[in-house]
Design an enzyme around this catalytic site. Sequence first.
Site, PDB file in Angstrom:
ATOM      1  CE  LYS A 281     -10.609  -3.283   3.323  1.00  0.00           C
ATOM      2  NZ  LYS A 281      -9.865  -4.415   3.943  1.00  0.00           N
TER       3      LYS A 281
ATOM      4  CD  GLU B 120      -2.984  -1.249   2.151  1.00  0.00           C
ATOM      5  OE1 GLU B 120      -2.945  -0.395   3.059  1.00  0.00           O
ATOM      6  OE2 GLU B 120      -3.842  -2.137   2.091  1.00  0.00           O
TER       7      GLU B 120
END
Length: 427
Positions: A337, A205
């Site tokens: 999400k 990330e």
Amino acid sequence: MSAIVDIIGREILDSRGNPTVECDVLLESGTMGRAAVPSGASTGSREAIELRDGEAGRYGGKGVLKAVEHINTEISEAIMGLDASEQAFLDKTLLELDGTDNKSRLGANAMLAVSMAVAKAAAEEAGLPLYRYFGGSGAMQLPVPMMNIVNGGAHANNSLDIQEFMIVPVSQPTFREALRCGAEVFHALKKILGDRGMSTAVGDEGGFAPNFGSNDECLSTILQAIEKAGYRAGEDVLLALDCAASEFYHDGKYQLAGEGLQLSSAEFTDYLATLADKFPIVSIEDGMHEGDWDGWKLLTERLGKKVQLVGDDLFVTNTRILKEGIEKGIANSILIKINQIGTLTETFAAIEMAKRARYTAVISHRSGETEDSTIADIAVGLNAGQIKTGSLSRSDRISKYNQLLRIEEDLGDIASYPGKSAFYNLR
């Protein structure tokens, strides 16, 4: 009517070099919408099913040609001719076509790619930015970013058990200034790590993934970076954690291998409470195993009034599970999400349910991302107030931040940045 006249699914690669699904939807007017779906590394057991081919000799079994075929055959036949502006009806059609509780037949990756691409095409047809199409005239709040500047756990190959160590800029007047703050802290941290001879390689990330001796040492170093960049920890910048505790919960214990600890739910609650007392931590995600609801109850009772407790693996963007959590007083926030649930309509329903219960909703990327920036538009369109989309490196993360900059510019004087007030669940 914005009739759908063509749908094309294809296999592309995500930020980890694994296959994922992309979809183009063409309308009668010639307008097109394109969307690509993300994929997670640490996943909740009750997430909607991501359909993979399982063919060992091709992409290690991670191909998505079956999902793509579903788009190009069954799904295409079912939605051809439908009005793209009827998102709820279209998503209902997809759900009925799949016919399972967890989207295991068609694949949540196939369904989400279509759901998102249709929305993008409809927004383009309407002449509206995507965030405005989602939220109407009320969409004007930029989200506070939780920036993952140190990666551990399943996102990195190091000794840190906690998966994400994040900075949260809260004192700035605009999103642009908050983003600048995050970038300056990121570069200050890189300099500190380099001076210590520690790795400045980045994880999935975009955050650094050095071998710290403990979670405490990592947090202390981040505080140094905040100060080195000219900001005040606890005032200008707060901290947040994603424990991803389901990843290190074994045999009824939270096993922090990096620190040589095996803790019960009560002991791990004490451990997190100690960190929250010592450091300006405003948010802890997945602080307990997804199935340890007794542990979640302990954690919520102990910290829920002063720390945002976010359910990711716990709630998996599912309104049925979220409703149960709200009724039992578990956590005070939900991570959103889009690929955990598989359609935009269900995603928006989870955000609205959270808000009605005064739970916050944090819009999130996945560790396997693409250049698709839809979540930035969702964050503003739904006035979510918070977003998690990685560090200040890797274009798959930066694409979302850059889209938020464009949205803020487009909004002009009516744009607002909530800062600390984004944490309205804390009393």
